[in-house]
Scaffold this active site. Structure first.
Site, mmCIF file in Angstrom:
data_model
loop_
_atom_site.group_PDB
_atom_site.id
_atom_site.type_symbol
_atom_site.label_atom_id
_atom_site.label_comp_id
_atom_site.label_asym_id
_atom_site.label_seq_id
_atom_site.Cartn_x
_atom_site.Cartn_y
_atom_site.Cartn_z
ATOM 1 C CD GLU A 174 -23.438 32.712 -57.517
ATOM 2 O OE1 GLU A 174 -22.599 31.803 -57.369
ATOM 3 O OE2 GLU A 174 -23.771 33.482 -56.610
ATOM 4 C CB THR B 299 -17.576 34.686 -62.599
ATOM 5 O OG1 THR B 299 -17.588 34.595 -61.175
ATOM 6 C CG2 THR B 299 -18.622 35.688 -63.050
ATOM 7 C CG LEU C 42 -25.784 28.077 -47.857
ATOM 8 C CD1 LEU C 42 -26.274 28.148 -46.424
ATOM 9 C CD2 LEU C 42 -25.422 29.471 -48.362
ATOM 10 C CB SER C 43 -20.484 25.143 -51.031
ATOM 11 O OG SER C 43 -19.623 24.288 -51.747
ATOM 12 C CB SER C 44 -23.408 20.844 -47.791
ATOM 13 O OG SER C 44 -24.028 20.171 -48.879
ATOM 14 C CD GLU D 8 -18.762 19.098 -55.991
ATOM 15 O OE1 GLU D 8 -18.171 19.312 -54.905
ATOM 16 O OE2 GLU D 8 -19.877 19.560 -56.252
ATOM 17 C CG ASP E 231 -18.607 25.972 -54.269
ATOM 18 O OD1 ASP E 231 -18.630 27.207 -54.474
ATOM 19 O OD2 ASP E 231 -19.460 25.184 -54.708
HETATM 20 P P1 ADP Z 1 -24.504 22.163 -51.973
HETATM 21 O O1 ADP Z 1 -23.048 21.917 -52.147
HETATM 22 O O2 ADP Z 1 -24.924 23.489 -52.460
HETATM 23 O O3 ADP Z 1 -24.965 21.938 -50.571
HETATM 24 P P2 ADP Z 1 -24.622 19.883 -53.679
HETATM 25 O O4 ADP Z 1 -25.733 19.231 -54.420
HETATM 26 O O5 ADP Z 1 -23.431 20.313 -54.437
HETATM 27 O O6 ADP Z 1 -25.268 21.094 -52.883
HETATM 28 O O7 ADP Z 1 -24.104 18.917 -52.540
HETATM 29 C C1 ADP Z 1 -25.022 18.290 -51.663
HETATM 30 C C2 ADP Z 1 -24.672 16.813 -51.582
HETATM 31 O O8 ADP Z 1 -23.374 16.649 -50.956
HETATM 32 C C3 ADP Z 1 -25.607 16.016 -50.716
HETATM 33 O O9 ADP Z 1 -26.751 15.600 -51.433
HETATM 34 C C4 ADP Z 1 -24.734 14.846 -50.311
HETATM 35 O O10 ADP Z 1 -24.633 13.912 -51.362
HETATM 36 C C5 ADP Z 1 -23.368 15.506 -50.137
HETATM 37 N N1 ADP Z 1 -23.207 15.949 -48.745
HETATM 38 C C6 ADP Z 1 -23.068 17.202 -48.304
HETATM 39 N N2 ADP Z 1 -22.970 17.253 -46.962
HETATM 40 C C7 ADP Z 1 -23.059 15.985 -46.520
HETATM 41 C C8 ADP Z 1 -23.058 15.342 -45.227
HETATM 42 N N3 ADP Z 1 -22.949 16.057 -44.108
HETATM 43 N N4 ADP Z 1 -23.155 14.010 -45.191
HETATM 44 C C9 ADP Z 1 -23.252 13.275 -46.315
HETATM 45 N N5 ADP Z 1 -23.277 13.818 -47.554
HETATM 46 C C10 ADP Z 1 -23.199 15.143 -47.667
HETATM 47 MG MG MG Z 2 -22.039 21.776 -54.001
#
Ligand code: ADP
Ligand code: MG
Length: 387
Positions: free
Chosen positions: A34, A36, A125-127, A160, A172
């Site tokens: 983490e 890293t 979880l890197s959405s 990003e 990620d």
């Molecule tokens: P993580 O990557 O850990 O989930 P982040 O803060 O890096 O957290 O990213 C989350 C952000 O990415 C959300 O607040 C949004 O702005 C964007 N995001 C992620 N998934 C979606 C989605 N399905 N629709 C719209 N925006 C999204």
């Molecule tokens: Mg993220």
């Protein structure tokens, strides 16, 4: 999981025509390693069986329309003028990808996009990477472009970094692109070489979302990065060959600790010890020594808590509870920290009781709801449907 047919229908309802294709890109969970990645060290993540889906269709003009089911919101922009949208920050991940593809001289046409996801947002979880990579891949397919996996990951990271303003490393986006089913990847973030290590069939990777969210953007995360850069700058006065903390061993750091101010030394200590732990953990996983792996996870958590100071009481509580439950080899916070999730390695037969025990203990101790995901290591980005 968002259903492909339901997505197609939702797209048709919104845009009056079926999508041409649907792609998916997974979230990821990092088993160890983490903070890293941006120090050019090693990480050991899996791509998870939770994905962001993008349904897409090319347009004949230069307009991009994008709808997110998670935000129930639409954004519209032109390929000829892509700026940050402060009113809809979620759209910047999409805008940044489009801008990045255009900067590669890809002759993009406009498109209609619809996003749906079962990756928890902001849960570590890197959405964000899943969204970037799925968007980039969908646009590539629509435009008959062909970026190799690694290039797509780098482009997403660039989006990003520069467009969203989050100085994340490459992990990620790499996993969203190149994750492998049934395997963790020991990824060298310096040259992006990697080794796939099978996850033994008798354990499960259990993610527990603390429900706590603190924004990392622009603050703590970028500040930790700056501390690492400062450590390298100061250590170079005696170790001129180093270019990143990756080049410093724990022994070298101890021998040169006097060069670093008290605020910087523990940050560097976390990184150099974590890189070593990650290599040891990969070796332990390879030989099936889950007890050794679990011990390294716990050491990683302590280091993140005490030296890197990115944990919060909720994550510490979840790790403590996990450790005490039967069948748990190890547990630690995963992702950037400041809320988000923990990851635990748990014997297959104990998973259900483990999940129930963790949720019950968390509620009892803190009065909060935790959400458990039992994860399977999955493939990186792929086409989910063509119509
Ligand atoms: P993580 O990557 O850990 O989930 P982040 O803060 O890096 O957290 O990213 C989350 C952000 O990415 C959300 O607040 C949004 O702005 C964007 N995001 C992620 N998934 C979606 C989605 N399905 N629709 C719209 N925006 C999204
Ligand atoms: Mg993220």
């Amino acid at each position: 999981m968002p259903d492909v047919r339901a997505l197609r229908d939702a797209f048709a309802e919104r845009y009056g025509i079926h999508p041409r294709l649907i792609v998916r890109a997974p979230g990821r969970v990092n088993l160890i390693g983490e903070h890293t990645d941006y120090n050019e060290g090693f990480v050991l993540p899996i791509a998870i069986d939770r994905s962001t889906f993008v349904a897409a269709r090319a347009r004949t003009d230069r307009i991009v329309r994008v709808y997110s089911a998670q935000f129930a919101a639409e954004d519209v922009f032109s390929l000829d003028q892509i700026e940050r949208n402060p009113d809809q920050p979620w759209s910047n991940y999409v805008r940044g990808m489009v801008k990045g593809l255009l900067a590669r001289d890809l002759p993009l046409v406009g498109s209609d996009l619809l996003i749906d996801s079962d990756v928890p947002l902001g849960g570590g979880l890197s959405s964000s990477a899943a969204l970037e990579v799925a968007t980039g891949y969908a646009l590539q397919l629509l435009n008959n472009a062909d970026l190799l996996g690694e290039e797509l990951a780098l482009l997403a990271q660039g989006a990003e970094n520069s467009f969203v303003g989050m100085q994340c490393g490459i992990m990620d986006q790499f996993m969203a692109t190149l994750g492998r089913a049934g395997h963790a990847l020991l990824l060298d973030c310096r040259d992006l070489s990697y080794r796939a290590i099978p996850i033994p069939p008798d354990v499960r990777v259990v993610v527990c979302d603390s429900g706590v969210r603190h924004s990392l953007l622009g603050s703590a995360y970028n500040e930790r990065r700056a501390a690492c850069q400062e450590a390298v700058r100061l250590l170079r006065t005696r170790l001129p060959k180093i270019t990143a903390l990756r080049d410093v061993s724990p022994e070298q750091l101890a021998a040169n600790a006097d060069l670093l101010p008290p605020a910087v030394l523990p940050r560097a200590r976390h990184v150099v010890s974590e890189i070593r732990r990650t290599l040891m953990a990969a070796a332990a996983l390879e030989r099936g020594d889950l007890a050794a792996f679990g011990t390294l996870m716990l050491e990683s958590h302590r280091s993140l808590r005490d030296d890197y100071e990115v944990s919060v009481p909720e994550l510490d509580t979840l790790v403590e509870l996990a450790r005490a439950l039967p069948g748990c080899y190890g547990s630690r916070l995963t992702g950037g920290g400041f809320g988000g999730s923990t990851v635990s390695l748990v014997a297959v037969g104990a998973v259900e009781d483990f999940a129930a025990g963790l949720v019950a203990g968390y509620r009892e101790r803190l009065g909060l709801d935790a959400h458990v995901l039992v994860c399977t290591a999955s493939e990186g980005v792929s086409r989910a449907a063509t119509f």
